[in-house]
Design a protein around this motif. Structure first.
Motif, PDB file in Angstrom:
ATOM      1  N   MET A 160       0.838  -1.205   0.000  1.00  0.00           N
ATOM      2  CA  MET A 160       0.000   0.000   0.000  1.00  0.00           C
ATOM      3  C   MET A 160       0.870   1.252   0.000  1.00  0.00           C
ATOM      4  SD  MET A 160      -2.734  -0.902   2.991  1.00  0.00           S
ATOM      5  CE  MET A 160      -3.674  -2.413   3.044  1.00  0.00           C
ATOM      6  N   VAL A 161       1.929   1.210   0.796  1.00  0.00           N
ATOM      7  CA  VAL A 161       2.816   2.377   0.887  1.00  0.00           C
ATOM      8  C   VAL A 161       3.531   2.607  -0.443  1.00  0.00           C
ATOM      9  CG1 VAL A 161       4.921   3.264   1.994  1.00  0.00           C
ATOM     10  CG2 VAL A 161       3.105   2.241   3.378  1.00  0.00           C
ATOM     11  N   ALA A 162       3.962   1.516  -1.080  1.00  0.00           N
ATOM     12  CA  ALA A 162       4.643   1.645  -2.375  1.00  0.00           C
ATOM     13  C   ALA A 162       3.732   2.323  -3.389  1.00  0.00           C
ATOM     14  CB  ALA A 162       5.087   0.269  -2.877  1.00  0.00           C
ATOM     15  N   LYS A 163       2.475   1.862  -3.449  1.00  0.00           N
ATOM     16  CA  LYS A 163       1.540   2.417  -4.435  1.00  0.00           C
ATOM     17  C   LYS A 163       1.221   3.872  -4.147  1.00  0.00           C
ATOM     18  CE  LYS A 163      -0.960  -1.687  -5.934  1.00  0.00           C
ATOM     19  NZ  LYS A 163      -2.226  -2.401  -5.845  1.00  0.00           N
ATOM     20  N   SER A 164       0.977   4.188  -2.876  1.00  0.00           N
ATOM     21  CA  SER A 164       0.594   5.569  -2.572  1.00  0.00           C
ATOM     22  C   SER A 164       1.779   6.508  -2.719  1.00  0.00           C
ATOM     23  CB  SER A 164      -0.021   5.672  -1.179  1.00  0.00           C
ATOM     24  OG  SER A 164       0.853   5.140  -0.233  1.00  0.00           O
ATOM     25  N   ALA A 165       2.989   6.040  -2.410  1.00  0.00           N
ATOM     26  CA  ALA A 165       4.168   6.886  -2.609  1.00  0.00           C
ATOM     27  C   ALA A 165       4.346   7.172  -4.103  1.00  0.00           C
ATOM     28  CB  ALA A 165       5.411   6.217  -2.030  1.00  0.00           C
ATOM     29  N   ASP A 166       4.062   6.171  -4.927  1.00  0.00           N
ATOM     30  CA  ASP A 166       4.142   6.356  -6.385  1.00  0.00           C
ATOM     31  C   ASP A 166       3.153   7.413  -6.871  1.00  0.00           C
ATOM     32  OD1 ASP A 166       6.141   4.630  -6.873  1.00  0.00           O
ATOM     33  OD2 ASP A 166       4.871   2.966  -7.564  1.00  0.00           O
ATOM     34  N   SER A 167       2.023   7.522  -6.166  1.00  0.00           N
ATOM     35  CA  SER A 167       0.982   8.434  -6.620  1.00  0.00           C
ATOM     36  C   SER A 167       1.304   9.890  -6.270  1.00  0.00           C
ATOM     37  CB  SER A 167      -0.368   8.048  -6.009  1.00  0.00           C
ATOM     38  OG  SER A 167      -0.420   8.436  -4.654  1.00  0.00           O
ATOM     39  N   LEU A 168       2.321  10.088  -5.430  1.00  0.00           N
ATOM     40  CA  LEU A 168       2.664  11.449  -5.004  1.00  0.00           C
ATOM     41  C   LEU A 168       3.858  11.972  -5.793  1.00  0.00           C
ATOM     42  CD1 LEU A 168       2.525  11.152  -1.111  1.00  0.00           C
ATOM     43  CD2 LEU A 168       0.929  12.384  -2.570  1.00  0.00           C
ATOM     44  N   ASP A 169       3.891  13.285  -5.980  1.00  0.00           N
ATOM     45  CA  ASP A 169       5.078  13.910  -6.553  1.00  0.00           C
ATOM     46  C   ASP A 169       6.059  14.159  -5.404  1.00  0.00           C
ATOM     47  OD1 ASP A 169       7.020  15.306  -7.816  1.00  0.00           O
ATOM     48  OD2 ASP A 169       5.804  17.086  -8.242  1.00  0.00           O
ATOM     49  N   LEU A 170       7.083  13.344  -5.317  1.00  0.00           N
ATOM     50  CA  LEU A 170       8.019  13.435  -4.191  1.00  0.00           C
ATOM     51  C   LEU A 170       9.251  14.275  -4.527  1.00  0.00           C
ATOM     52  CD1 LEU A 170       7.777   9.784  -2.780  1.00  0.00           C
ATOM     53  CD2 LEU A 170       6.675  11.849  -1.913  1.00  0.00           C
ATOM     54  N   THR A 171       9.151  15.038  -5.609  1.00  0.00           N
ATOM     55  CA  THR A 171      10.284  15.884  -5.987  1.00  0.00           C
ATOM     56  C   THR A 171      10.611  16.861  -4.852  1.00  0.00           C
ATOM     57  OG1 THR A 171       9.416  15.811  -8.229  1.00  0.00           O
ATOM     58  CG2 THR A 171      11.176  17.401  -7.797  1.00  0.00           C
ATOM     59  N   GLY A 172      11.838  16.826  -4.405  1.00  0.00           N
ATOM     60  CA  GLY A 172      12.276  17.769  -3.375  1.00  0.00           C
ATOM     61  C   GLY A 172      11.868  17.390  -1.963  1.00  0.00           C
ATOM     62  N   VAL A 173      11.085  16.310  -1.839  1.00  0.00           N
ATOM     63  CA  VAL A 173      10.635  15.897  -0.502  1.00  0.00           C
ATOM     64  C   VAL A 173      11.795  15.251   0.255  1.00  0.00           C
ATOM     65  CG1 VAL A 173       9.178  14.234   0.716  1.00  0.00           C
ATOM     66  CG2 VAL A 173       8.200  15.658  -1.089  1.00  0.00           C
ATOM     67  N   ARG A 174      11.967  15.682   1.491  1.00  0.00           N
ATOM     68  CA  ARG A 174      13.060  15.127   2.304  1.00  0.00           C
ATOM     69  C   ARG A 174      12.548  14.271   3.454  1.00  0.00           C
ATOM     70  NH1 ARG A 174      17.710  18.983   3.685  1.00  0.00           N
ATOM     71  NH2 ARG A 174      18.749  16.963   3.726  1.00  0.00           N
ATOM     72  N   VAL A 175      11.284  14.453   3.817  1.00  0.00           N
ATOM     73  CA  VAL A 175      10.702  13.634   4.884  1.00  0.00           C
ATOM     74  C   VAL A 175       9.344  13.108   4.422  1.00  0.00           C
ATOM     75  CG1 VAL A 175       9.943  13.529   7.288  1.00  0.00           C
ATOM     76  CG2 VAL A 175      11.817  15.062   6.649  1.00  0.00           C
ATOM     77  N   LEU A 176       9.165  11.803   4.508  1.00  0.00           N
ATOM     78  CA  LEU A 176       7.860  11.200   4.221  1.00  0.00           C
ATOM     79  C   LEU A 176       7.303  10.622   5.519  1.00  0.00           C
ATOM     80  CD1 LEU A 176       5.623  10.168   2.266  1.00  0.00           C
ATOM     81  CD2 LEU A 176       6.984   8.081   2.019  1.00  0.00           C
ATOM     82  N   PHE A 177       6.219  11.209   5.985  1.00  0.00           N
ATOM     83  CA  PHE A 177       5.543  10.678   7.168  1.00  0.00           C
ATOM     84  C   PHE A 177       4.492   9.673   6.712  1.00  0.00           C
ATOM     85  CE2 PHE A 177       6.739  15.034   8.520  1.00  0.00           C
ATOM     86  CZ  PHE A 177       7.482  14.723   9.647  1.00  0.00           C
ATOM     87  N   ILE A 178       4.584   8.469   7.235  1.00  0.00           N
ATOM     88  CA  ILE A 178       3.562   7.462   6.958  1.00  0.00           C
ATOM     89  C   ILE A 178       2.738   7.316   8.228  1.00  0.00           C
ATOM     90  CG2 ILE A 178       3.097   5.092   6.248  1.00  0.00           C
ATOM     91  CD1 ILE A 178       6.105   5.118   5.186  1.00  0.00           C
ATOM     92  N   GLU A 179       1.528   7.862   8.204  1.00  0.00           N
ATOM     93  CA  GLU A 179       0.670   7.773   9.383  1.00  0.00           C
ATOM     94  C   GLU A 179      -0.133   6.488   9.287  1.00  0.00           C
ATOM     95  OE1 GLU A 179      -1.844  11.195  10.343  1.00  0.00           O
ATOM     96  OE2 GLU A 179      -3.163   9.866  11.473  1.00  0.00           O
ATOM     97  N   ASN A 180       0.213   5.538  10.133  1.00  0.00           N
ATOM     98  CA  ASN A 180      -0.404   4.218  10.062  1.00  0.00           C
ATOM     99  C   ASN A 180      -1.841   4.258  10.586  1.00  0.00           C
ATOM    100  OD1 ASN A 180      -0.542   1.318   9.824  1.00  0.00           O
ATOM    101  ND2 ASN A 180       1.662   1.279  10.177  1.00  0.00           N
ATOM    102  N   VAL A 181      -2.588   3.221  10.321  1.00  0.00           N
ATOM    103  CA  VAL A 181      -3.932   3.078  10.870  1.00  0.00           C
ATOM    104  C   VAL A 181      -3.811   3.031  12.402  1.00  0.00           C
ATOM    105  CG1 VAL A 181      -5.954   1.564  10.964  1.00  0.00           C
ATOM    106  CG2 VAL A 181      -4.647   1.764   8.847  1.00  0.00           C
ATOM    107  N   GLY A 182      -4.705   3.732  13.091  1.00  0.00           N
ATOM    108  CA  GLY A 182      -4.652   3.734  14.548  1.00  0.00           C
ATOM    109  C   GLY A 182      -4.876   2.350  15.108  1.00  0.00           C
TER     110      GLY A 182
END
Lengths: 255, 104
Positions: free
Chosen positions: A136-158
């Motif tokens: 799921m994380v791989a697919k959603s990260a692909d869907s984002l433009d991560l150009t210039g991003v230095r920190v990716l916060f993955i907020e998991n299901v509570g």
């Protein structure tokens, strides 16, 4: 479209598997003697979470290659993940480009709360799954433009139980414990704390009103997770946030 | 089950009789829940009616002070019995492995 919200809908893995598994014909019962003659025992050492671990390893390599610090934020529902991230994006995120992938069973409320013009956000709705997995994380990260991003916060299901078993490819696993949950949570839900790199004790602004013993909580965390860096903070009052931002800065990949 | 059926198919087996899993004490696996699910997921497959055998792997942690392994117990507080040092270095006990398949 100033904000990059994308909603990805996943079918629960269990259901998916049940539907895609090829139907196998039930073999006719074999006669005992024949069976014994052709039976063989094969020794294997196949790790069974291998599939998730492989994808997680791919995520990790991908994030590292792009010099993105990925954090997996885990806690019970309501411990303050989204509130902390909102303020982090407004303060730390102004000078260091951040992105967020957020998982919930339903709604894109969190993604809408977190969306900022300067921070791409993707919502994963898991349907019935109680945790994010590496795919799921791989697919959603692909869907984002991560150009210039230095920190990716993955907020998991509570959820303080299942996410412990699923590596997402994060660099740091951050477990949040709020003062409203009581000092004994680390002892009651040890697996997730055992794997934490960082433990954040949140909502300390209301600790006194709740009669929450911060020293006892810190000791319980230390017993289960002696490896973890503990930061006590309040996303509302701002206390402790400087230490949180300093920790993020210290772990950034050199650009 | 995908892993079991894949192994069975690649070896040309028609039937799986016994499946042995190695389960670490701290793998987060509940044997009772696993046995319950096993019957359901094996139904209508090559492994229908097969025996599920679970091998327990005890948790062992490493003490950095004594440079030695010790039994970690089940409570997630890995405290060295010799020096009392708290450790997070688990060397064994999180296994969830397909160890053996008996098939024909």
């Amino acid at each position: 479209m100033p904000f990059g919200i994308k909603v990805l809908r996943f079918v629960a893995p269990g259901i998916l598997r049940a539907n895609t598994l090829p139907a196998v014909e039930q073999p006719a019962p074999l006669v005992g003697a024949n069976v014994a003659a052709v039976r063989e025992t094969v020794d294997l050492r196949v790790p069974l979470l291998a599939k998730n671990d492989q994808i997680a390893a791919g995520n990790r390599a991908n994030f590292r290659a792009r010099k993105i610090l990925a954090l997996n934020l885990v806690s019970s529902p309501g411990a303050g993940k989204t509130t902390l991230l909102s303020r982090t994006l407004d303060e730390f995120g102004l000078t260091t480009k951040c992105a967020v992938v957020v998982g919930d069973l339903e709604t894109d409320n969190d993604a809408r709360r977190l969306a900022r013009p300067h921070a791409p956000v993707a919502q994963i709705t898991t349907g019935t799954a109680c945790h994010l997995d590496a795919g799921m994380v791989a697919k959603s990260a692909d869907s984002l433009d991560l150009t210039g991003v230095r920190v990716l916060f993955i907020e998991n299901v509570g959820n303080l139980v299942c996410p412990a078993e699923f590596d997402l490819g994060e660099e740091l696993r951050v477990v949040l414990l709020s003062t409203t949950e009581g000092e004994e949570k680390p002892l009651k839900y040890p697996p997730i704390f055992k794997t934490a790199h960082v433990v954040l004790l949140t909502k300390i602004d209301v600790a006194d009103a709740l009669g929450f013993d911060r020293a006892l909580a810190a000791e319980n965390i230390r017993r289960i997770a002696p490896q973890a860096k503990l930061i006590q903070l309040s996303a509302r009052s701002g206390e402790g946030l400087a230490e949180w931002y300093a920790l993020l800065s210290a772990h950034l990949f050199k650009s | 089950m995908d892993a079991v059926l894949q192994q069975a198919r690649t070896r040309g087996a028609n039937r799986v009789h016994r499946i042995v899993l190695r389960i670490g004490a701290l793998a987060g696996v509940e044997p009772e829940a696993l046995r319950f699910a096993f019957e359901v997921v094996t139904r209508d497959t090559l492994a229908a009616g097969s025996t599920l055998q679970l091998e327990a792997v005890p948790a062992r942690a490493f003490c950095p002070v004594c440079a030695a392994e010790f039994d970690a117990g089940m409570d997630y507080v890995f405290s060295c019995p010799t020096c009392g040092q708290l450790s997070c270095d688990l060397r064994q006990g999180r296994e969830l492995e397909l160890a053996q398949i008996e098939m024909s």
